[in-house]
Write a protein that holds these residues in place. Structure first.
Motif, PDB file in Angstrom:
ATOM      1  N   MET A  27      71.127  46.418  -8.840  1.00 34.17           N
ATOM      2  CA  MET A  27      69.480  46.542  -8.692  1.00 34.17           C
ATOM      3  C   MET A  27      69.002  45.911  -7.743  1.00 34.17           C
ATOM      4  N   GLU A  28      67.855  46.248  -6.972  1.00 33.16           N
ATOM      5  CA  GLU A  28      67.330  45.649  -5.894  1.00 33.16           C
ATOM      6  C   GLU A  28      66.651  44.299  -6.352  1.00 33.16           C
ATOM      7  N   LYS A  29      66.931  43.378  -5.336  1.00 38.67           N
ATOM      8  CA  LYS A  29      66.520  42.102  -5.772  1.00 38.67           C
ATOM      9  C   LYS A  29      65.005  42.032  -5.622  1.00 38.67           C
ATOM     10  N   LEU A  30      64.155  41.267  -6.443  1.00 41.58           N
ATOM     11  CA  LEU A  30      62.530  41.161  -6.373  1.00 41.58           C
ATOM     12  C   LEU A  30      62.300  40.136  -5.263  1.00 41.58           C
ATOM     13  N   THR A  31      62.013  40.787  -3.988  1.00 43.03           N
ATOM     14  CA  THR A  31      61.665  39.886  -2.825  1.00 43.03           C
ATOM     15  C   THR A  31      59.982  39.718  -2.507  1.00 43.03           C
ATOM     16  N   HIS A  32      59.847  39.238  -1.649  1.00 45.31           N
ATOM     17  CA  HIS A  32      58.105  39.133  -1.372  1.00 45.31           C
ATOM     18  C   HIS A  32      57.605  40.201  -0.772  1.00 45.31           C
ATOM     19  N   ASN A  33      58.448  40.944   0.002  1.00 50.74           N
ATOM     20  CA  ASN A  33      58.171  42.575   0.424  1.00 50.74           C
ATOM     21  C   ASN A  33      57.900  43.414  -0.944  1.00 50.74           C
ATOM     22  N   ILE A  34      58.975  43.458  -1.743  1.00 50.56           N
ATOM     23  CA  ILE A  34      58.789  44.106  -2.792  1.00 50.56           C
ATOM     24  C   ILE A  34      57.418  43.902  -3.740  1.00 50.56           C
ATOM     25  N   ALA A  35      57.407  42.672  -3.766  1.00 48.79           N
ATOM     26  CA  ALA A  35      56.379  42.116  -4.683  1.00 48.79           C
ATOM     27  C   ALA A  35      54.969  42.517  -4.124  1.00 48.79           C
ATOM     28  N   THR A  36      54.968  42.533  -2.977  1.00 48.38           N
ATOM     29  CA  THR A  36      53.664  42.962  -2.083  1.00 48.38           C
ATOM     30  C   THR A  36      53.428  44.313  -2.301  1.00 48.38           C
ATOM     31  N   GLU A  37      54.327  45.174  -2.273  1.00 48.61           N
ATOM     32  CA  GLU A  37      54.396  46.666  -2.404  1.00 48.61           C
ATOM     33  C   GLU A  37      53.796  46.987  -3.851  1.00 48.61           C
ATOM     34  N   ILE A  38      54.510  46.188  -5.050  1.00 50.28           N
ATOM     35  CA  ILE A  38      54.138  46.426  -6.282  1.00 50.28           C
ATOM     36  C   ILE A  38      52.468  46.097  -6.688  1.00 50.28           C
ATOM     37  N   LEU A  39      52.375  44.838  -5.570  1.00 56.04           N
ATOM     38  CA  LEU A  39      50.812  44.459  -5.957  1.00 56.04           C
ATOM     39  C   LEU A  39      49.902  45.685  -5.389  1.00 56.04           C
ATOM     40  N   HIS A  40      50.149  45.815  -4.219  1.00 55.44           N
ATOM     41  CA  HIS A  40      49.403  46.746  -3.368  1.00 55.44           C
ATOM     42  C   HIS A  40      49.007  48.220  -4.100  1.00 55.44           C
ATOM     43  N   LYS A  41      50.353  48.779  -4.555  1.00 59.78           N
ATOM     44  CA  LYS A  41      50.173  49.953  -5.388  1.00 59.78           C
ATOM     45  C   LYS A  41      49.481  49.902  -6.631  1.00 59.78           C
ATOM     46  N   ASN A  42      49.197  48.625  -7.166  1.00 62.52           N
ATOM     47  CA  ASN A  42      48.647  48.717  -8.733  1.00 62.52           C
ATOM     48  C   ASN A  42      47.129  47.973  -8.640  1.00 62.52           C
ATOM     49  N   MET A  43      47.059  47.452  -7.497  1.00 65.67           N
ATOM     50  CA  MET A  43      45.771  46.457  -7.403  1.00 65.67           C
ATOM     51  C   MET A  43      45.006  47.033  -6.111  1.00 65.67           C
ATOM     52  N   LEU A  44      44.036  47.763  -6.376  1.00 65.45           N
ATOM     53  CA  LEU A  44      43.092  48.240  -5.271  1.00 65.45           C
ATOM     54  C   LEU A  44      42.233  47.214  -4.650  1.00 65.45           C
ATOM     55  N   ASN A  45      41.447  46.618  -5.614  1.00 66.33           N
ATOM     56  CA  ASN A  45      40.371  45.532  -5.180  1.00 66.33           C
ATOM     57  C   ASN A  45      40.809  44.558  -4.322  1.00 66.33           C
ATOM     58  N   VAL A  46      40.120  44.294  -3.268  1.00 71.98           N
ATOM     59  CA  VAL A  46      40.394  43.604  -1.987  1.00 71.98           C
ATOM     60  C   VAL A  46      40.423  42.119  -2.678  1.00 71.98           C
ATOM     61  N   ASN A  47      39.240  41.721  -3.350  1.00 76.78           N
ATOM     62  CA  ASN A  47      39.122  40.283  -3.767  1.00 76.78           C
ATOM     63  C   ASN A  47      40.047  39.999  -5.152  1.00 76.78           C
ATOM     64  N   LEU A  48      40.287  41.086  -5.664  1.00 76.67           N
ATOM     65  CA  LEU A  48      41.501  40.887  -6.915  1.00 76.67           C
ATOM     66  C   LEU A  48      42.722  40.466  -5.840  1.00 76.67           C
ATOM     67  N   ARG A  49      43.087  41.099  -5.020  1.00 79.39           N
ATOM     68  CA  ARG A  49      44.228  40.955  -4.194  1.00 79.39           C
ATOM     69  C   ARG A  49      44.236  39.644  -3.625  1.00 79.39           C
ATOM     70  N   ARG A  50      43.249  39.324  -3.125  1.00 78.49           N
ATOM     71  CA  ARG A  50      42.760  37.753  -2.528  1.00 78.49           C
ATOM     72  C   ARG A  50      43.299  36.882  -3.422  1.00 78.49           C
ATOM     73  N   HIS A  51      42.926  36.911  -4.672  1.00 80.91           N
ATOM     74  CA  HIS A  51      43.315  35.863  -5.855  1.00 80.91           C
ATOM     75  C   HIS A  51      44.792  35.609  -5.889  1.00 80.91           C
ATOM     76  N   CYS A  52      45.618  37.017  -5.740  1.00 80.01           N
ATOM     77  CA  CYS A  52      46.813  36.719  -5.877  1.00 80.01           C
ATOM     78  C   CYS A  52      47.576  36.089  -4.804  1.00 80.01           C
ATOM     79  N   TYR A  53      46.876  36.521  -3.612  1.00 87.14           N
ATOM     80  CA  TYR A  53      47.498  36.032  -2.196  1.00 87.14           C
ATOM     81  C   TYR A  53      47.367  34.123  -2.375  1.00 87.14           C
TER      82      TYR A  53
END
Ligand SMILES: [Fe+2]
Ligand SMILES: [Fe+2]
Length: 200
Positions: free
Chosen positions: A1-27
């Motif tokens: 299985m592929e390790k959960l890295t920062h890049n993969i986590a970013t992909e998962i986040l962006h795929k499932n969360m489109l609202n920019v302000n919500l994303r900024r909270h996560c950042y």
């Protein structure tokens, strides 16, 4: 299985969360978690979630803790359950899985926070929101104009950002062994360093 890295986590986040302000909270929570990891490392805190995880791992916890929020916001009992489901196809450290289980535990009853990683997420999640509120009342609406003294001043004004749970944040002294002042300082400076990404 592929390790959960920062890049993969970013992909998962962006795929499932489109609202920019919500994303900024996560950042914001992500950079704050990274800074807290560095703080505990420097302090020589001997605890498994520090010893056996990396700064990147702590950042991933911040980045993903609300990744399913946009989808589950009207279905609160699914918040974190859906995320945990997505992560099943990745190689994820047990401490990270536990941290997500502890995140919405008042609703899911999956796990009470225990480790430094889990309590950091619990306390800093709210503090980043409070600091954003402090920036937004500055004339330039910038994080650079915020300092710890101004955060403390706002802290005492009960009507200011009253949806933010001050009690939840204040647990930092008991659960993390960090004074509230220091906790504010570490979190604020981490957010300031990434101000552009946070839109502040
Ligand atoms: Fe959440
Ligand atoms: Fe959050």
């Amino acid at each position: 299985m592929e390790k959960l890295t920062h890049n993969i986590a970013t992909e998962i986040l962006h795929k499932n969360m489109l609202n920019v302000n919500l994303r900024r909270h996560c950042y914001a929570v992500s950079v704050a978690m990274r800074a807290l990891y560095r703080y505990f490392k420097k302090e020589g805190r001997n605890e498994s979630s520090v010893n056996n995880l990396s700064e990147e791992d702590w950042g991933v916890v911040g980045l993903l803790h609300d990744a399913d929020y946009e989808i589950t916001k009207d279905n609160w009992e699914k918040h974190t359950i859906m995320l945990l489901d997505w992560l099943k196809v990745y190689d994820v450290h047990s401490h990270i899985v536990e941290a997500f289980k502890s995140h919405n535990t008042k609703v899911t009853h999956l796990r009470e926070p225990e480790t430094l990683l889990e309590w950091s997420l619990e306390c800093v999640d709210e503090l980043t929101g409070f600091i954003v509120a402090c920036a937004l009342v500055k004339p330039d609406k910038k994080l650079v104009s915020v300092d710890v003294d101004s955060v403390k001043k706002k802290w005492k004004q009960k009507e200011f950002a009253r949806t933010v749970s001050r009690e939840q944040i204040e647990q930092c002294s008991e659960k993390l062994g960090i004074s509230l002042d220091k906790f504010m300082e570490v979190t604020l400076s981490a957010m300031q360093e990434d101000a552009v990404k946070l839109g502040l």
